[in-house]
Design a protein around this motif. Structure first.
Motif, PDB file in Angstrom:
ATOM      1  N   LYS A   1       0.833  -1.205   0.000  1.00 57.07           N
ATOM      2  CA  LYS A   1       0.000   0.000   0.000  1.00 57.07           C
ATOM      3  C   LYS A   1       0.870   1.258   0.000  1.00 57.07           C
ATOM      4  CE  LYS A   1      -3.778   2.259   2.409  1.00 57.07           C
ATOM      5  NZ  LYS A   1      -4.686   2.250   3.548  1.00 57.07           N
ATOM      6  N   GLN A   2       1.922   1.265   0.804  1.00 55.60           N
ATOM      7  CA  GLN A   2       2.828   2.415   0.842  1.00 55.60           C
ATOM      8  C   GLN A   2       3.506   2.626  -0.509  1.00 55.60           C
ATOM      9  OE1 GLN A   2       5.552   1.665   4.054  1.00 55.60           O
ATOM     10  NE2 GLN A   2       4.041   2.107   5.652  1.00 55.60           N
ATOM     11  N   GLN A   3       3.909   1.520  -1.129  1.00 54.09           N
ATOM     12  CA  GLN A   3       4.555   1.625  -2.441  1.00 54.09           C
ATOM     13  C   GLN A   3       3.579   2.166  -3.481  1.00 54.09           C
ATOM     14  OE1 GLN A   3       7.739   1.254  -3.319  1.00 54.09           O
ATOM     15  NE2 GLN A   3       8.191   0.966  -1.161  1.00 54.09           N
ATOM     16  N   GLU A   4       2.325   1.732  -3.417  1.00 59.20           N
ATOM     17  CA  GLU A   4       1.316   2.239  -4.350  1.00 59.20           C
ATOM     18  C   GLU A   4       1.110   3.739  -4.154  1.00 59.20           C
ATOM     19  OE1 GLU A   4      -2.115  -0.205  -3.578  1.00 59.20           O
ATOM     20  OE2 GLU A   4      -1.418  -1.803  -4.903  1.00 59.20           O
ATOM     21  N   GLU A   5       1.072   4.170  -2.895  1.00 63.18           N
ATOM     22  CA  GLU A   5       0.913   5.591  -2.617  1.00 63.18           C
ATOM     23  C   GLU A   5       2.103   6.390  -3.143  1.00 63.18           C
ATOM     24  OE1 GLU A   5       0.262   5.816   1.602  1.00 63.18           O
ATOM     25  OE2 GLU A   5      -1.779   5.013   1.454  1.00 63.18           O
ATOM     26  N   LYS A   6       3.303   5.859  -2.974  1.00 63.08           N
ATOM     27  CA  LYS A   6       4.498   6.534  -3.484  1.00 63.08           C
ATOM     28  C   LYS A   6       4.466   6.621  -5.007  1.00 63.08           C
ATOM     29  CE  LYS A   6       7.619   5.434   0.327  1.00 63.08           C
ATOM     30  NZ  LYS A   6       8.806   4.690   0.763  1.00 63.08           N
ATOM     31  N   MET A   7       4.015   5.535  -5.636  1.00 59.55           N
ATOM     32  CA  MET A   7       3.921   5.532  -7.107  1.00 59.55           C
ATOM     33  C   MET A   7       2.930   6.600  -7.569  1.00 59.55           C
ATOM     34  SD  MET A   7       5.690   2.991  -8.696  1.00 59.55           S
ATOM     35  CE  MET A   7       4.694   2.437 -10.043  1.00 59.55           C
ATOM     36  N   LEU A   8       1.787   6.711  -6.886  1.00 58.77           N
ATOM     37  CA  LEU A   8       0.793   7.723  -7.260  1.00 58.77           C
ATOM     38  C   LEU A   8       1.355   9.132  -7.069  1.00 58.77           C
ATOM     39  CD1 LEU A   8      -2.484   6.151  -5.791  1.00 58.77           C
ATOM     40  CD2 LEU A   8      -1.821   6.350  -8.203  1.00 58.77           C
ATOM     41  N   GLN A   9       2.116   9.327  -6.012  1.00 62.18           N
ATOM     42  CA  GLN A   9       2.740  10.629  -5.793  1.00 62.18           C
ATOM     43  C   GLN A   9       3.730  10.949  -6.917  1.00 62.18           C
ATOM     44  OE1 GLN A   9       4.471  10.278  -1.885  1.00 62.18           O
ATOM     45  NE2 GLN A   9       2.684  11.187  -0.877  1.00 62.18           N
ATOM     46  N   LEU A  10       4.514   9.952  -7.310  1.00 68.59           N
ATOM     47  CA  LEU A  10       5.483  10.163  -8.389  1.00 68.59           C
ATOM     48  C   LEU A  10       4.778  10.488  -9.702  1.00 68.59           C
ATOM     49  CD1 LEU A  10       8.132   7.395  -7.652  1.00 68.59           C
ATOM     50  CD2 LEU A  10       8.428   9.868  -7.440  1.00 68.59           C
ATOM     51  N   ILE A  11       3.667   9.801  -9.948  1.00 65.56           N
ATOM     52  CA  ILE A  11       2.899  10.073 -11.168  1.00 65.56           C
ATOM     53  C   ILE A  11       2.380  11.502 -11.135  1.00 65.56           C
ATOM     54  CG2 ILE A  11       0.755   9.510 -12.388  1.00 65.56           C
ATOM     55  CD1 ILE A  11       1.337   6.547 -11.601  1.00 65.56           C
ATOM     56  N   ASP A  12       1.841  11.921  -9.988  1.00 64.16           N
ATOM     57  CA  ASP A  12       1.349  13.296  -9.845  1.00 64.16           C
ATOM     58  C   ASP A  12       2.482  14.294 -10.063  1.00 64.16           C
ATOM     59  OD1 ASP A  12      -1.195  12.413  -9.310  1.00 64.16           O
ATOM     60  OD2 ASP A  12      -1.076  12.735  -7.136  1.00 64.16           O
ATOM     61  N   GLN A  13       3.639  14.005  -9.464  1.00 67.10           N
ATOM     62  CA  GLN A  13       4.781  14.912  -9.589  1.00 67.10           C
ATOM     63  C   GLN A  13       5.277  14.971 -11.030  1.00 67.10           C
ATOM     64  OE1 GLN A  13       7.503  13.407  -6.661  1.00 67.10           O
ATOM     65  NE2 GLN A  13       6.503  14.467  -4.973  1.00 67.10           N
ATOM     66  N   SER A  14       5.296  13.837 -11.718  1.00 68.17           N
ATOM     67  CA  SER A  14       5.777  13.857 -13.102  1.00 68.17           C
ATOM     68  C   SER A  14       4.813  14.640 -13.983  1.00 68.17           C
ATOM     69  CB  SER A  14       5.977  12.436 -13.632  1.00 68.17           C
ATOM     70  OG  SER A  14       4.747  11.764 -13.768  1.00 68.17           O
ATOM     71  N   GLY A  15       3.511  14.538 -13.698  1.00 69.05           N
ATOM     72  CA  GLY A  15       2.538  15.346 -14.438  1.00 69.05           C
ATOM     73  C   GLY A  15       2.750  16.820 -14.185  1.00 69.05           C
ATOM     74  N   GLU A  16       3.070  17.167 -12.951  1.00 70.64           N
ATOM     75  CA  GLU A  16       3.338  18.558 -12.596  1.00 70.64           C
ATOM     76  C   GLU A  16       4.608  19.049 -13.305  1.00 70.64           C
ATOM     77  OE1 GLU A  16       2.748  22.200 -10.441  1.00 70.64           O
ATOM     78  OE2 GLU A  16       1.463  20.557 -11.043  1.00 70.64           O
ATOM     79  N   VAL A  17       5.625  18.206 -13.385  1.00 65.87           N
ATOM     80  CA  VAL A  17       6.867  18.571 -14.070  1.00 65.87           C
ATOM     81  C   VAL A  17       6.589  18.847 -15.547  1.00 65.87           C
ATOM     82  CG1 VAL A  17       9.100  17.684 -14.846  1.00 65.87           C
ATOM     83  CG2 VAL A  17       8.427  17.423 -12.465  1.00 65.87           C
ATOM     84  N   VAL A  18       5.799  17.989 -16.169  1.00 63.22           N
ATOM     85  CA  VAL A  18       5.460  18.190 -17.583  1.00 63.22           C
ATOM     86  C   VAL A  18       4.708  19.507 -17.759  1.00 63.22           C
ATOM     87  CG1 VAL A  18       4.030  17.318 -19.471  1.00 63.22           C
ATOM     88  CG2 VAL A  18       5.475  15.743 -18.180  1.00 63.22           C
ATOM     89  N   ARG A  19       3.756  19.768 -16.872  1.00 61.91           N
ATOM     90  CA  ARG A  19       2.979  21.006 -16.945  1.00 61.91           C
ATOM     91  C   ARG A  19       3.899  22.223 -16.774  1.00 61.91           C
ATOM     92  NH1 ARG A  19       1.011  24.870 -14.104  1.00 61.91           N
ATOM     93  NH2 ARG A  19       1.741  24.113 -12.093  1.00 61.91           N
ATOM     94  N   LEU A  20       4.816  22.139 -15.815  1.00 61.55           N
ATOM     95  CA  LEU A  20       5.734  23.256 -15.584  1.00 61.55           C
ATOM     96  C   LEU A  20       6.683  23.461 -16.755  1.00 61.55           C
ATOM     97  CD1 LEU A  20       6.531  22.737 -11.804  1.00 61.55           C
ATOM     98  CD2 LEU A  20       5.191  24.589 -12.821  1.00 61.55           C
ATOM     99  N   LYS A  21       7.166  22.375 -17.345  1.00 61.61           N
ATOM    100  CA  LYS A  21       8.050  22.509 -18.518  1.00 61.61           C
ATOM    101  C   LYS A  21       7.311  23.180 -19.673  1.00 61.61           C
ATOM    102  CE  LYS A  21      11.334  18.776 -17.693  1.00 61.61           C
ATOM    103  NZ  LYS A  21      11.886  17.509 -18.165  1.00 61.61           N
TER     104      LYS A  21
END
Length: 98
Positions: free
Chosen positions: A11-31
């Motif tokens: 469950k913790q790993q899934e939550e971390k993966m979702l956070q990373l996905i959110d962060q990568s989407g934010e990085v793309v948006r910022l770029k």
């Protein structure tokens, strides 16, 4: 016991993966936003060069001191707008944390 621990870890790993996905989407948006801002900056610089060339050519007809004052005032307004946006973003980030 071990199964529960394993489920918690998964469950913790899934939550971390979702956070990373959110962060990568934010990085793309910022770029994308940075690219757009760079394009707008280049456009503004080009327009400014053309306008100053135009003003220099007509110095006897144009009050250059007035133009420079307006440019300075516009820069101050832009700085204040940027500061306001930064404060609003900071407020939103703080609000979303809680």
């Amino acid at each position: 016991q071990n199964e529960k621990e394993l489920q918690d870890v998964v469950k913790q790993q899934e939550e971390k993966m979702l956070q990373l996905i959110d962060q990568s989407g934010e990085v793309v948006r910022l770029k994308t936003e940075v690219s757009e801002l760079e394009r707008l900056l280049q456009r503004a610089e080009t327009e400014a060069k053309v306008l100053w060339e135009e003003v220099r050519g007509k110095e006897h007809q144009v009050d250059t001191a007035h133009v420079q004052e307006r440019v300075m005032l516009r820069r101050e307004v832009d700085k204040l707008r940027l500061l306001l946006v930064e404060r609003e973003d900071e407020h939103i980030r703080r609000t979303n944390k809680y």
